[in-house]
Design a protein around this motif. Structure first.
Motif, PDB file in Angstrom:
ATOM      1  N   ALA A 233       0.860  -1.176  -0.111  1.00  0.00           N
ATOM      2  CA  ALA A 233       0.034  -0.031  -0.021  1.00  0.00           C
ATOM      3  C   ALA A 233       1.019   1.350  -0.177  1.00  0.00           C
ATOM      4  CB  ALA A 233      -0.971   0.063   1.256  1.00  0.00           C
ATOM      5  N   LYS A 234       1.994   1.276   0.375  1.00  0.00           N
ATOM      6  CA  LYS A 234       3.207   2.366   0.287  1.00  0.00           C
ATOM      7  C   LYS A 234       3.955   2.442  -0.740  1.00  0.00           C
ATOM      8  CE  LYS A 234       5.092   3.235   4.435  1.00  0.00           C
ATOM      9  NZ  LYS A 234       5.749   2.809   5.432  1.00  0.00           N
ATOM     10  N   ALA A 235       3.738   1.639  -1.639  1.00  0.00           N
ATOM     11  CA  ALA A 235       4.761   1.334  -2.919  1.00  0.00           C
ATOM     12  C   ALA A 235       4.136   1.024  -4.211  1.00  0.00           C
ATOM     13  CB  ALA A 235       5.771   0.330  -2.459  1.00  0.00           C
ATOM     14  N   TYR A 236       2.659   0.928  -4.165  1.00  0.00           N
ATOM     15  CA  TYR A 236       2.222   0.530  -5.643  1.00  0.00           C
ATOM     16  C   TYR A 236       2.498   1.886  -6.660  1.00  0.00           C
ATOM     17  CZ  TYR A 236      -1.768   3.652  -4.156  1.00  0.00           C
ATOM     18  OH  TYR A 236      -2.494   4.758  -3.838  1.00  0.00           O
ATOM     19  N   PRO A 237       2.673   1.384  -7.881  1.00  0.00           N
ATOM     20  CA  PRO A 237       2.887   2.313  -8.773  1.00  0.00           C
ATOM     21  C   PRO A 237       1.745   2.827  -9.507  1.00  0.00           C
ATOM     22  CG  PRO A 237       3.245   0.236  -9.945  1.00  0.00           C
ATOM     23  CD  PRO A 237       2.789  -0.004  -8.460  1.00  0.00           C
ATOM     24  N   GLY A 238       1.892   3.831 -10.185  1.00  0.00           N
ATOM     25  CA  GLY A 238       0.613   4.613 -10.997  1.00  0.00           C
ATOM     26  C   GLY A 238       0.003   5.873 -10.648  1.00  0.00           C
ATOM     27  N   GLY A 257       1.299   6.187   6.369  1.00  0.00           N
ATOM     28  CA  GLY A 257       2.164   6.070   5.332  1.00  0.00           C
ATOM     29  C   GLY A 257       1.506   5.874   4.109  1.00  0.00           C
ATOM     30  N   ALA A 258       0.435   4.752   4.288  1.00  0.00           N
ATOM     31  CA  ALA A 258      -0.391   4.478   3.085  1.00  0.00           C
ATOM     32  C   ALA A 258      -1.210   5.572   2.600  1.00  0.00           C
ATOM     33  CB  ALA A 258      -1.150   3.325   3.604  1.00  0.00           C
ATOM     34  N   ALA A 259      -2.154   6.364   3.607  1.00  0.00           N
ATOM     35  CA  ALA A 259      -2.426   7.293   3.359  1.00  0.00           C
ATOM     36  C   ALA A 259      -1.689   8.704   2.393  1.00  0.00           C
ATOM     37  CB  ALA A 259      -3.198   8.388   4.340  1.00  0.00           C
ATOM     38  N   ALA A 260      -0.416   8.815   2.799  1.00  0.00           N
ATOM     39  CA  ALA A 260       0.518   9.650   2.081  1.00  0.00           C
ATOM     40  C   ALA A 260       0.587   9.146   0.853  1.00  0.00           C
ATOM     41  CB  ALA A 260       1.990   9.754   3.018  1.00  0.00           C
ATOM     42  N   HIS A 261       0.806   7.921   0.590  1.00  0.00           N
ATOM     43  CA  HIS A 261       1.087   7.383  -0.749  1.00  0.00           C
ATOM     44  C   HIS A 261       0.047   7.332  -1.576  1.00  0.00           C
ATOM     45  CE1 HIS A 261       3.165   5.182  -3.775  1.00  0.00           C
ATOM     46  NE2 HIS A 261       2.147   4.287  -4.050  1.00  0.00           N
ATOM     47  N   VAL A 262      -1.380   7.156  -0.925  1.00  0.00           N
ATOM     48  CA  VAL A 262      -2.590   7.415  -1.897  1.00  0.00           C
ATOM     49  C   VAL A 262      -2.762   8.859  -2.502  1.00  0.00           C
ATOM     50  CG1 VAL A 262      -5.022   7.314  -1.778  1.00  0.00           C
ATOM     51  CG2 VAL A 262      -3.861   5.492  -0.765  1.00  0.00           C
ATOM     52  N   GLU A 310       5.664  -2.478   9.997  1.00  0.00           N
ATOM     53  CA  GLU A 310       6.589  -1.318  10.185  1.00  0.00           C
ATOM     54  C   GLU A 310       5.662  -0.420  11.016  1.00  0.00           C
ATOM     55  OE1 GLU A 310       5.454  -1.979   7.548  1.00  0.00           O
ATOM     56  OE2 GLU A 310       4.704  -0.092   6.382  1.00  0.00           O
ATOM     57  N   VAL A 311       5.806   0.299  12.119  1.00  0.00           N
ATOM     58  CA  VAL A 311       5.138   1.372  12.742  1.00  0.00           C
ATOM     59  C   VAL A 311       4.273   0.578  13.696  1.00  0.00           C
ATOM     60  CG1 VAL A 311       3.738   3.343  12.726  1.00  0.00           C
ATOM     61  CG2 VAL A 311       5.413   2.916  11.268  1.00  0.00           C
ATOM     62  N   GLY A 312       3.351  -0.537  13.217  1.00  0.00           N
ATOM     63  CA  GLY A 312       2.350  -1.149  13.930  1.00  0.00           C
ATOM     64  C   GLY A 312       1.428  -0.358  14.643  1.00  0.00           C
ATOM     65  N   LEU A 313       0.732   0.344  13.992  1.00  0.00           N
ATOM     66  CA  LEU A 313      -0.323   1.525  14.667  1.00  0.00           C
ATOM     67  C   LEU A 313      -1.290   0.648  15.392  1.00  0.00           C
ATOM     68  CD1 LEU A 313      -0.788   4.496  15.097  1.00  0.00           C
ATOM     69  CD2 LEU A 313      -2.231   4.495  13.006  1.00  0.00           C
ATOM     70  N   GLY A 314      -1.658  -0.567  14.849  1.00  0.00           N
ATOM     71  CA  GLY A 314      -2.637  -1.255  15.454  1.00  0.00           C
ATOM     72  C   GLY A 314      -4.166  -0.831  15.520  1.00  0.00           C
ATOM     73  N   LEU A 315      -4.534  -0.285  14.511  1.00  0.00           N
ATOM     74  CA  LEU A 315      -6.141   0.356  14.612  1.00  0.00           C
ATOM     75  C   LEU A 315      -7.017  -0.458  14.816  1.00  0.00           C
ATOM     76  CD1 LEU A 315      -6.134   2.688  11.277  1.00  0.00           C
ATOM     77  CD2 LEU A 315      -6.202   3.485  13.672  1.00  0.00           C
ATOM     78  N   GLY A 316      -6.982  -1.688  14.367  1.00  0.00           N
ATOM     79  CA  GLY A 316      -8.029  -2.851  14.896  1.00  0.00           C
ATOM     80  C   GLY A 316      -9.165  -2.414  13.817  1.00  0.00           C
ATOM     81  N   THR A 329      -6.283  12.275   7.220  1.00  0.00           N
ATOM     82  CA  THR A 329      -5.857  13.720   6.836  1.00  0.00           C
ATOM     83  C   THR A 329      -4.455  13.817   7.074  1.00  0.00           C
ATOM     84  OG1 THR A 329      -6.582  14.042   9.330  1.00  0.00           O
ATOM     85  CG2 THR A 329      -8.095  14.836   7.461  1.00  0.00           C
ATOM     86  N   SER A 330      -3.847  12.963   8.141  1.00  0.00           N
ATOM     87  CA  SER A 330      -2.313  12.929   8.188  1.00  0.00           C
ATOM     88  C   SER A 330      -1.587  12.730   6.908  1.00  0.00           C
ATOM     89  CB  SER A 330      -1.749  12.156   9.262  1.00  0.00           C
ATOM     90  OG  SER A 330      -2.024  10.659   8.729  1.00  0.00           O
ATOM     91  N   GLY A 331      -2.155  12.117   5.915  1.00  0.00           N
ATOM     92  CA  GLY A 331      -1.695  11.726   4.758  1.00  0.00           C
ATOM     93  C   GLY A 331      -1.799  12.898   3.713  1.00  0.00           C
TER      94      GLY A 331
END
Length: 352
Positions: A233-238, A257-262, A310-316, A329-331
């Motif tokens: 989710a943090k490295a897909y292209p396009g 980090g995934a949100a930032a990449h999106v 990595e990070v391991g935020l653990g939202l659940g 919004t952090s992204g």
């Protein structure tokens, strides 16, 4: 220490008997699903144990015991005068029709993984290292697809996508779409069928799931506008008009980090659709039958998966909209809203 109230104790023990019955019957659902017993009952109508055994190539004595247990649970019907068993129309939808929005056999397959992988989760409780998605039993992957697909079939095209601003028009004209965390590709294929002018790519870090998704796309006849690739989710292209995350953001170790990449993968007028398990923001509001199932899955699958990364935020699985808003919004997203909901899912729309 206060003495227990006998009436309350009796009531609680009664609840335990019911819960034990549900657990035991759940194993029977997985068995009946795997052996094709429900499907045969749907096709054959009212049947004796001998008739069902002959139709499915199974052993009559064991089939009768299975039928009896299912009837005791109220999962099938029993006709005493003829000693025959059958599925009501409602039971057919739940156990024998994979295309039904009420189909639930896949959910029992998911829950079987909780028992199979209990030792791994126990170790994670002690070590804090988590359990990665790919470390679970294979029934989790297949069951997850079968559990979520009916909800997607019922809602994705008819209500979820139309709830997003301007997305249907883009898809009808021809849009670039990424389905991130696609698993076996059920959601990707459903969209590709509905919008043949658009181009879809499903991404998942789990290689075996991508292989299964590719086969499913061929079987569905959508290989012309659909492809599946292994990527995180943090490295897909396009670059895309629409990025979709179906029931996966909370599983990620670094959802911010995934949100930032999106954010960087979207076109300036693009949309991020986030489908998550339904949850309120406060625990007390989630103490209900749906929350009970989701917290169990989150304990054994979702949170350990996040903690293994990595990070391991653990939202659940019961993060709730407020926490998800913070992640999105952090992204870098400035527009965020709840676009739709069902008893099992919330659909969130984020725009740059």
């Amino acid at each position: 220490m206060p003495q227990p109230n006998q009436e309350k104790l009796d009531a609680f023990l009664g609840k335990m008997v019911g819960d034990l019955g549900a657990i035991a019957t759940g194993a029977g659902v997985v068995l009946g699903d795997r052996l094709g017993l429900y499907t045969a009952m749907r096709e054959g109508g009212k049947m004796t144990a001998a008739e069902l055994a002959a139709r499915t190539g199974t052993q009559e004595r064991l089939v009768r015991e299975w039928l009896s247990g299912q009837a005791a649970a109220g999962y099938i019907e029993y006709e005493e005068m003829t000693d025959r068993f059958y599925l009501s129309p409602e039971q057919e939808l739940v156990f024998a029709d994979e295309d039904s929005p009420a189909f639930m056999a896949g959910a029992f397959e998911v829950l079987s993984a909780l028992w199979l992988d209990e030792e791994k989760v126990s170790q994670a409780f002690r070590s804090g290292k988590g359990v990665a998605w790919h470390e679970h039993s294979a029934c989790l992957f297949r069951g997850t697809e079968r559990f979520f697909r009916p909800g997607y079939n019922a809602n994705l095209i008819e209500s979820w996508l139309p709830s997003l601003d301007g997305v249907i028009e883009k898809l009808e004209l021809g849009a670039e779409v990424a389905d991130v965390g696609c698993g076996h590709g059920a959601s990707t294929i459903l969209m590709a069928r509905a919008f043949p002018r658009s181009r879809f790519v499903g991404f998942d870090y789990h290689g075996p799931s991508i292989e299964r998704a590719r086969k499913a796309a061929e079987e569905a006849g959508v290989s012309g506008n659909t492809r599946f690739e292994v990527a995180s989710a943090k490295a897909y292209p396009g670059t895309y008009d629409l990025v979709a995350f179906f029931d996966c953001l909370h599983d990620m170790g670094d959802p911010e980090g995934a949100a930032a990449h999106v954010h960087v993968s979207l076109k300036p007028d693009g949309t991020w659709m986030i489908v998550e398990p339904f949850a309120h923001d406060h625990l007390s509001a989630n103490l209900n039958p749906v929350g009970r199932v989701y917290y169990a899955a989150s304990t054994f699958v979702c949170t350990p998966a996040s903690l293994s990364q990595e990070v391991g935020l653990g939202l659940g699985a019961q993060a709730g909209e407020a926490k998800l808003r913070q992640v999105v919004t952090s992204g870098g997203f400035t527009r965020f809203r709840r676009a739709a909901e069902t008893p099992f899912n919330i659909v969130l729309e984020a725009r740059p």
